[in-house]
Design a protein around this motif. Sequence first.
Motif, PDB file in Angstrom:
ATOM      1  N   GLY A  57      -2.482  63.965  35.990  1.00 48.67           N
ATOM      2  CA  GLY A  57      -1.690  63.311  36.759  1.00 48.67           C
ATOM      3  C   GLY A  57      -1.835  63.350  38.245  1.00 48.67           C
ATOM      4  N   THR A  58      -2.671  64.246  38.497  1.00 44.37           N
ATOM      5  CA  THR A  58      -2.941  64.700  40.119  1.00 44.37           C
ATOM      6  C   THR A  58      -4.537  64.386  40.330  1.00 44.37           C
ATOM      7  OG1 THR A  58      -1.329  66.492  40.215  1.00 44.37           O
ATOM      8  CG2 THR A  58      -3.146  66.533  42.089  1.00 44.37           C
ATOM      9  N   ARG A  59      -4.922  63.577  41.555  1.00 44.06           N
ATOM     10  CA  ARG A  59      -6.032  63.395  41.917  1.00 44.06           C
ATOM     11  C   ARG A  59      -6.530  64.379  42.877  1.00 44.06           C
ATOM     12  NH1 ARG A  59      -7.702  57.184  42.979  1.00 44.06           N
ATOM     13  NH2 ARG A  59      -7.430  56.736  40.711  1.00 44.06           N
ATOM     14  N   VAL A  60      -7.953  64.881  42.309  1.00 42.39           N
ATOM     15  CA  VAL A  60      -8.388  65.826  43.224  1.00 42.39           C
ATOM     16  C   VAL A  60      -9.665  65.737  43.498  1.00 42.39           C
ATOM     17  CG1 VAL A  60      -8.994  68.446  42.937  1.00 42.39           C
ATOM     18  CG2 VAL A  60      -6.967  67.832  42.028  1.00 42.39           C
ATOM     19  N   ALA A  61     -10.373  66.012  44.792  1.00 46.82           N
ATOM     20  CA  ALA A  61     -11.677  65.816  44.991  1.00 46.82           C
ATOM     21  C   ALA A  61     -12.521  67.310  45.046  1.00 46.82           C
ATOM     22  CB  ALA A  61     -11.979  65.252  46.561  1.00 46.82           C
ATOM     23  N   LEU A  62     -13.601  67.298  44.335  1.00 46.93           N
ATOM     24  CA  LEU A  62     -14.161  68.659  44.070  1.00 46.93           C
ATOM     25  C   LEU A  62     -15.709  68.477  44.730  1.00 46.93           C
ATOM     26  CD1 LEU A  62     -13.682  69.202  40.322  1.00 46.93           C
ATOM     27  CD2 LEU A  62     -12.278  70.162  41.967  1.00 46.93           C
ATOM     28  N   ARG A  63     -16.009  69.689  45.240  1.00 45.50           N
ATOM     29  CA  ARG A  63     -17.275  69.860  45.789  1.00 45.50           C
ATOM     30  C   ARG A  63     -18.370  70.313  44.651  1.00 45.50           C
ATOM     31  NH1 ARG A  63     -14.820  73.325  50.422  1.00 45.50           N
ATOM     32  NH2 ARG A  63     -14.549  74.549  48.750  1.00 45.50           N
ATOM     33  N   LYS A  64     -19.337  70.160  44.842  1.00 50.82           N
ATOM     34  CA  LYS A  64     -20.481  70.590  43.845  1.00 50.82           C
ATOM     35  C   LYS A  64     -20.260  72.000  43.314  1.00 50.82           C
ATOM     36  CE  LYS A  64     -25.242  70.661  42.226  1.00 50.82           C
ATOM     37  NZ  LYS A  64     -24.778  70.354  40.898  1.00 50.82           N
ATOM     38  N   GLU A  65     -19.978  72.916  44.072  1.00 54.00           N
ATOM     39  CA  GLU A  65     -19.804  74.317  43.622  1.00 54.00           C
ATOM     40  C   GLU A  65     -18.723  74.420  42.589  1.00 54.00           C
ATOM     41  OE1 GLU A  65     -19.091  78.653  45.247  1.00 54.00           O
ATOM     42  OE2 GLU A  65     -19.027  76.983  46.964  1.00 54.00           O
ATOM     43  N   GLU A  66     -17.516  73.477  42.987  1.00 62.78           N
ATOM     44  CA  GLU A  66     -16.238  73.763  42.231  1.00 62.78           C
ATOM     45  C   GLU A  66     -16.681  72.748  40.970  1.00 62.78           C
ATOM     46  OE1 GLU A  66     -13.566  73.608  45.809  1.00 62.78           O
ATOM     47  OE2 GLU A  66     -14.083  71.912  45.318  1.00 62.78           O
ATOM     48  N   ALA A  67     -17.181  71.784  40.978  1.00 60.74           N
ATOM     49  CA  ALA A  67     -17.459  70.787  39.533  1.00 60.74           C
ATOM     50  C   ALA A  67     -18.468  71.575  38.732  1.00 60.74           C
ATOM     51  CB  ALA A  67     -18.057  69.309  39.976  1.00 60.74           C
TER      52      ALA A  67
END
Length: 73
Positions: A57-67
């Motif tokens: 239920g929480t929207r999060v933006a991830l960088r490439k390293e994180e993804a």
Amino acid sequence: MKKVSQMNIGDEAVIKKITAKEPIKGRLSAMGITKGNRIKLLDYTLKKQTWEVDVEGTRVALRKEEADSILVE
């Protein structure tokens, strides 16, 4: 298992493992990205530099390293 960065838009999966080292691992955990939680890929930028996901239920933006460090099944 595959990485979040390999998911297609609309895919849902369960987080199985986080391979990131601190402090990234702590940051992901603080956002609710932990083993066992469900994650859904909502969108990514054209050049796949960021991924927008929904985690419990929480929207999060991830960088490439994180993804790349989030393994799902």
